[in-house]
Design a protein around this motif. Structure first.
Motif, short mmCIF file in Angstrom:
data_model
loop_
_atom_site.label_atom_id
_atom_site.label_comp_id
_atom_site.label_asym_id
_atom_site.label_seq_id
_atom_site.Cartn_x
_atom_site.Cartn_y
_atom_site.Cartn_z
N THR A 1 0.84 -1.12 0.17
CA THR A 1 0.19 0.14 -0.29
C THR A 1 0.90 1.11 0.08
O THR A 1 2.15 1.05 0.14
N LEU A 2 0.11 2.46 -0.17
CA LEU A 2 1.18 3.58 0.00
C LEU A 2 1.85 3.73 1.36
O LEU A 2 3.02 4.30 1.40
N ALA A 3 1.03 3.60 2.17
CA ALA A 3 1.59 3.75 3.78
C ALA A 3 2.77 2.66 3.85
O ALA A 3 3.59 3.10 4.34
N ALA A 4 2.47 1.48 3.70
CA ALA A 4 3.54 0.40 3.52
C ALA A 4 4.88 0.85 2.73
O ALA A 4 5.95 0.56 3.04
N LEU A 5 4.47 1.35 1.25
CA LEU A 5 5.67 1.79 0.70
C LEU A 5 6.48 2.75 1.37
O LEU A 5 7.58 3.00 1.52
N ALA A 6 5.78 3.83 2.14
CA ALA A 6 6.47 5.06 2.80
C ALA A 6 7.41 4.26 3.79
O ALA A 6 8.45 4.75 3.93
N ALA A 7 6.98 3.22 4.75
CA ALA A 7 7.79 2.53 5.69
C ALA A 7 9.01 1.73 4.86
O ALA A 7 9.98 1.93 5.30
N VAL A 8 8.38 1.21 3.98
CA VAL A 8 9.80 0.44 3.20
C VAL A 8 10.47 1.38 2.74
O VAL A 8 11.71 1.48 2.72
N HIS A 9 10.42 2.58 2.14
CA HIS A 9 11.01 3.65 1.50
C HIS A 9 12.07 4.09 2.78
O HIS A 9 13.19 4.33 2.68
N ALA A 10 11.52 4.33 3.92
CA ALA A 10 12.24 4.90 5.01
C ALA A 10 13.50 3.97 5.57
O ALA A 10 14.37 4.07 6.16
N LEU B 1 -4.97 -5.69 1.59
CA LEU B 1 -4.12 -4.78 2.42
C LEU B 1 -4.85 -3.62 2.56
O LEU B 1 -4.57 -2.88 3.66
N LEU B 2 -5.08 -3.03 1.49
CA LEU B 2 -5.93 -1.78 1.69
C LEU B 2 -7.28 -1.84 2.61
O LEU B 2 -7.66 -0.84 3.13
N ALA B 3 -7.63 -2.84 2.80
CA ALA B 3 -8.84 -3.08 3.58
C ALA B 3 -8.57 -2.47 5.01
O ALA B 3 -9.36 -2.05 5.57
N ALA B 4 -7.35 -2.77 5.35
CA ALA B 4 -6.82 -2.57 6.77
C ALA B 4 -6.14 -1.16 6.77
O ALA B 4 -6.24 -0.54 7.92
N ASP B 5 -5.60 -0.71 5.51
CA ASP B 5 -4.71 0.37 5.47
C ASP B 5 -5.72 1.70 5.11
O ASP B 5 -5.64 2.83 5.81
N GLY B 6 -6.86 1.64 4.51
CA GLY B 6 -7.86 2.50 4.14
C GLY B 6 -7.62 3.52 2.95
O GLY B 6 -8.26 4.38 2.70
N SER B 7 -6.53 3.20 2.55
CA SER B 7 -6.03 4.03 1.44
C SER B 7 -6.74 3.12 0.19
O SER B 7 -7.52 2.26 0.18
N ALA B 8 -6.59 3.76 -1.05
CA ALA B 8 -7.38 3.47 -2.20
C ALA B 8 -6.55 3.40 -3.52
O ALA B 8 -7.06 3.57 -4.72
N ARG B 9 -5.38 2.89 -3.38
CA ARG B 9 -4.37 2.84 -4.50
C ARG B 9 -3.79 1.62 -4.23
O ARG B 9 -2.66 1.56 -3.07
N ARG B 10 -3.80 0.69 -5.20
CA ARG B 10 -3.03 -0.65 -4.79
C ARG B 10 -1.45 -0.24 -5.40
O ARG B 10 -1.06 0.60 -6.05
#
Length: 162
Positions: free
Chosen positions: A8-17, A62-71
């Motif tokens: 997800t975008l949130a998980a990508l941000a964590a991976v990027h960091a 994953l988006l179901a738990a994340d709340g965002s809307a972009r795969r």
């Protein structure tokens, strides 16, 4: 081996960091013997696209738990010995990556365009009903798959997150 990691975008941000995907084990998708057998006429590019599509479908969960809307799907090159076949009859491309994936091994990111968000939200909302066999819900889930993921080089992923 090329694997596709749902995200997800949130998980990508964590991976990027963190500069790695982890901790292991990681659910991923790849060109498995079962996928090759099922899609016998497909060349490697078609098989990899099928694995990417499976990872995009997993991103919906994953988006179901994340709340965002972009795969989001991350394509990565990992050592063959770090991949175990899941041998899941329901998901022929599913594999398990047994070690964290360093940022340097990520080849690209694949992300929905903003225009896909309504269809992705509808797909996420319909997941449980689709799993239970509801044909209308399956149609909603398939609606998200009608959107092609955009390709991003790894150096562009930081800009995407801003």
């Amino acid at each position: 081996m090329r694997v596709y990691l749902p995200s997800t975008l949130a998980a990508l941000a964590a991976v990027h960091a963190a500069r790695e995907v982890g901790p292991a084990p990681l659910a991923a998708y790849g060109v498995t013997p079962a996928l090759r057998e099922w899609y016998a006429d497909g060349d490697l590019e078609e098989l990899e696209y099928a694995a990417l599509t499976a990872a995009a479908r997993a991103s919906l969960r994953l988006l179901a738990a994340d709340g965002s809307a972009r795969r989001v799907v991350l394509a990565a090159e990992v050592a063959d010995e770090a991949v175990r076949w899941a041998r899941d009859a329901t998901d022929r491309a599913l594999v398990e990556v047994t070690a964290p994936v360093p940022w340097q091994k990520i080849a690209s990111g694949h992300v929905d365009a903003a225009e896909a968000e309504d269809d992705v939200r509808a797909a996420v909302a319909a997941l449980a009903a689709a799993d239970a066999g509801d044909e209308d819900a399956r149609f909603a889930v398939d609606g998200a798959e009608g959107h092609e993921l955009l390709w991003y080089a790894t150096q562009e992923l930081g800009d995407l997150l801003r």
